[in-house]
Design a protein around this motif. Structure first.
Motif, PDB file in Angstrom:
ATOM      1  N   LEU A  65       0.842  -1.201   0.000  1.00 39.10           N
ATOM      2  CA  LEU A  65       0.000   0.000   0.000  1.00 39.10           C
ATOM      3  C   LEU A  65       0.873   1.246   0.000  1.00 39.10           C
ATOM      4  O   LEU A  65       0.426   2.336  -0.282  1.00 39.10           O
ATOM      5  CB  LEU A  65      -0.878   0.033   1.255  1.00 39.10           C
ATOM      6  N   ARG A 142       2.083   4.628  -3.520  1.00 39.67           N
ATOM      7  CA  ARG A 142       1.911   3.168  -3.405  1.00 39.67           C
ATOM      8  C   ARG A 142       3.224   2.436  -3.650  1.00 39.67           C
ATOM      9  O   ARG A 142       3.271   1.219  -3.550  1.00 39.67           O
ATOM     10  CB  ARG A 142       0.881   2.674  -4.446  1.00 39.67           C
ATOM     11  N   GLN A 275      -2.423   2.980   8.062  1.00 39.29           N
ATOM     12  CA  GLN A 275      -1.960   1.685   7.591  1.00 39.29           C
ATOM     13  C   GLN A 275      -1.661   0.737   8.740  1.00 39.29           C
ATOM     14  O   GLN A 275      -1.882  -0.455   8.642  1.00 39.29           O
ATOM     15  CB  GLN A 275      -0.701   1.941   6.778  1.00 39.29           C
TER      16      GLN A 275
END
Lengths: 415, 257
Positions: A65, A142, A275
């Motif tokens: 991610l 990303r 995250q």
């Protein structure tokens, strides 16, 4: 006179010979007994390595991610009692993303995101795929590099140019090759020029093909694919370091509440997640799975051990006369004990070694078939081997002691 | 080992054995004193319950007497520990059982080697094999070393067992009903082996309840109610080789008729 410890060592040596002969005499029984341990150890190693592999895959996905990411979703998990799901209500505006870029100093990269699905075409081929609208920062955010060509630029985003980047799956499905830079892809009948091809990321743990994707400027997606609209599904933001995550998250919440005119005491109309929270939840899930698999495997190892004990007990009864004969010709109780222990330990150790090989092979095969990574940890191999040897000692000791304590006279007469 | 009977192989002094089974005390052996010289061939006889099996267990160092002393080859073995008794059995005794007690699915050679594996003398596998082959040959089983018990006849199995008893060069061979599971001809064959071994000076003590088998021995000791009731030198001793010849002649005659 020969020193005592020397003769004892020789005696142990010949006990090994005796045990080896005894095992050879009952090849089928020895093999079946070892099978329990083979399956047990094999299962432990295969399960642990698959569990580790799954965990590593989830971790890699989360790392995929990007680093230090904050995700801001449109809509609240609880908006006035109606739960719409993330991205459900169009409450995030392009201006919100601009404001974050401008007013939260810790945020280094921002990507506005819209998502759709569409039938895409080129020549006589067509394909149903996911369309992501992003800013030019998305690829850095990303950490998603391009295998070929170049990403679209800020200029493309500002002008809502008809350009896109495609994933490998999409490229091969439509064009039959990965060499597609410069080709034209029709999305909802609008021709987009392909500027680059993404490096493949593979499947997610849920089985979604991450390479089945078309990424274009979010402005182009909103205008030409979604057909107007000004709201975003979510905003991806990146901060410089993990320490910035919490403060930046607080600032973003405060900023958006202010911009959306949400009064004190009312719920947010957006959802912010970082995250680390997502990673923690996912890792916990895979750890539970690993523990579960390992638990099942350990149970099979114990069942294998009980199998050894069972066989050894039966064999002590069945071999009572043999034990009597051995004692009559001069075997000490200790010799019999050692013999039976060596038999049990050899069976479990040989079973352990074969089990390790079997475990590694099956982990590799499963990983190859299911496209999982398999991480064979040396720790689990050592542990499985030690456990299998310990199982031999533990479950072999009781029958061995029973054999050693037999009275030679009774044993010789045993029918 | 000499053939002269001066030296004593076995001496029992007032040996008693009492079993406690629950409340009841069973006096299996009630004071037995016997002396067996080196090179003797003794048949121990008696009906069941006479105490001969108990005495045999004591003689075989498988059991210890409750009272009294047992000297084997001059060594007092009546109060040795379990392990010491095992060593005595290994060094000084050879056992022959009624039901052979060979290890199944194990070659004759490996069966014969068995006592050496528990001995203090360390031999290499090659030495073990050579010695076992020699002993097997001495009981007439050359070339059968690789046969397993199931591939051998009863008589051959008993010969393997005798070879196993011989491999440690024992002081005394103890045979417990060695012909109990054999037909009459094979029984005489086993007696022939025993007589040959005895001629070479090996002491043999054999339990039997068959009078004709006992007649192959030099001396018969008869037990009753835990005591020795008769101890005689065998008159008109059978010679196994001669008996076998007679049997062969009789069979030939039968076949001719």
């Amino acid at each position: 006179m020969i020193p005592k410890n020397f003769t004892r060592r020789l005696r142990l040596l010949s006990t090994f010979k005796i045990a080896a002969r005894a095992l050879r005499r009952n090849k089928l029984r020895s093999a079946l007994t070892a099978l329990g341990i083979i399956i047990g150890v094999g299962a432990v190693i295969a399960m642990v390595s698959i569990g580790n592999g799954a965990k590593a895959q989830v971790e890699a996905q989360i790392a995929g991610l990007g680093e230090n990411i904050i995700l801001i979703f449109s809509g609240s998990t609880t908006a006035s009692g109606i739960r719409t799901g993330w991205g459900g209500a169009g409450t995030l505006k392009i201006e919100d993303a601009e404001a974050i870029r401008r007013e939260v100093p810790a945020v280094t990269l921002v990507s506005e995101e819209v998502v759709s699905t569409a039938q895409v075409m080129a020549g006589n081929q067509n394909w149903f795929t996911r369309i992501y609208g992003e800013s030019a920062d998305y690829f850095d955010l990303r950490q998603w590099a391009l295998a070929d060509g170049a990403p679209f630029t800020d200029q493309d985003v500002r002008s809502a140019n008809k350009v896109c980047v495609v994933g490998r799956t999409t490229a091969t499905q439509i064009f039959g090759s990965e060499d597609v830079v410069g080709q034209v892809l029709r999305v909802k009948n609008v021709p987009f020029q392909i500027t680059g091809v993404l490096t493949p990321k593979g499947l997610t743990s849920q089985g979604t093909d991450q390479d089945d994707i078309v990424i274009m400027p979010y402005t182009s997606a909103m205008k030409r694919v979604l057909g107007g609209g000004t709201t975003l599904r979510n905003i991806n933001a990146q901060v410089a370091s993990p320490g910035d995550l919490a403060p930046a998250q607080q600032q973003i919440i405060a900023l958006l509440r202010q911009r959306h005119n949400i009064r004190e005491g009312r719920d947010d109309d957006f959802t912010v997640r970082n995250q680390e929270e997502i990673a923690a939840a996912q890792t916990a899930t895979t750890e539970t799975m690993t523990a579960l698999l390992a638990g099942v495997a350990v149970i099979s190892l114990i069942v294998g051990g009980i199998g050894i004990m069972n066989i050894m007990l039966v064999s002590v009864t069945e071999r009572t006369r043999e034990i009597g004969t051995r004692m009559a010709v001069g075997a000490h109780g200790r010799d019999i004990l050692t013999q039976f222990l060596i038999e049990a330990i050899s069976l479990s150790a040989v079973g352990g070694i074969i089990g390790i090989i079997l475990g590694i092979v099956s982990a590799k095969v499963l990983a190859a078939v299911k496209n999982w990574p398999s991480l064979i940890s040396p720790g689990s191999i050592v542990a499985a081997f030690l456990v299998s040897a310990a199982v031999g000692v533990f479950f072999g000791f009781y029958p061995a002691r029973k054999a050693a304590q037999l009275d030679p006279i009774d044993a010789l007469r045993y029918e | 080992m000499s053939n002269s009977s001066d030296a004593t192989a076995v001496r029992l002094e007032e040996v008693r054995k009492t079993y406690h089974t629950g409340e009841v005390e069973v006096h299996a052996v009630r004071g037995v004193s016997i002396e067996i010289g080196q090179g003797e061939f003794v048949a121990l006889m008696g009906s069941s319950g006479s105490g001969k099996s108990t005495l045999m267990n004591i003689l075989g160092c498988l059991d210890r007497p409750t009272a009294g002393r047992y000297f084997l080859d001059g060594e007092d073995v009546s109060s040795l520990s379990r392990d010491e008794l095992a060593d005595v059995r290994n060094r000084k005794l050879g056992f022959v059982f009624q039901s052979f007690n060979l290890l199944s699915r194990t070659s004759a050679l490996e069966n014969v080697e068995l006592p050496l594996l528990y001995s203090e003398i360390a031999l290499t596998s090659a030495q073990l094999r050579e010695k076992a082959e020699q002993v097997l040959a001495s009981v007439g089983l050359e070339g059968r070393g690789d046969h397993t018990p199931s591939q051998l006849s009863g008589g051959q199995q008993q010969r393997v067992a005798i070879a196993r008893a011989l491999i440690n060069d024992p002081e005394v061979i103890l045979a417990d009903e060695p012909t109990g599971n054999l037909d009459s001809r094979t029984s005489v064959e086993v007696m022939e082996i025993f007589q040959t071994l005895n001629e070479k000076g090996i002491t043999i003590i054999m339990v039997t309840h068959e009078q004709d088998i006992a007649s192959y021995a030099r001396r018969n000791i008869v037990m009753r109610d835990g005591l020795v009731c008769d101890d005689i030198v065998v008159q008109n001793r059978f010679n196994a080789t001669a008996e076998l010849e007679k049997k062969t002649a009789a069979e030939a005659l039968e076949a001719a008729v």
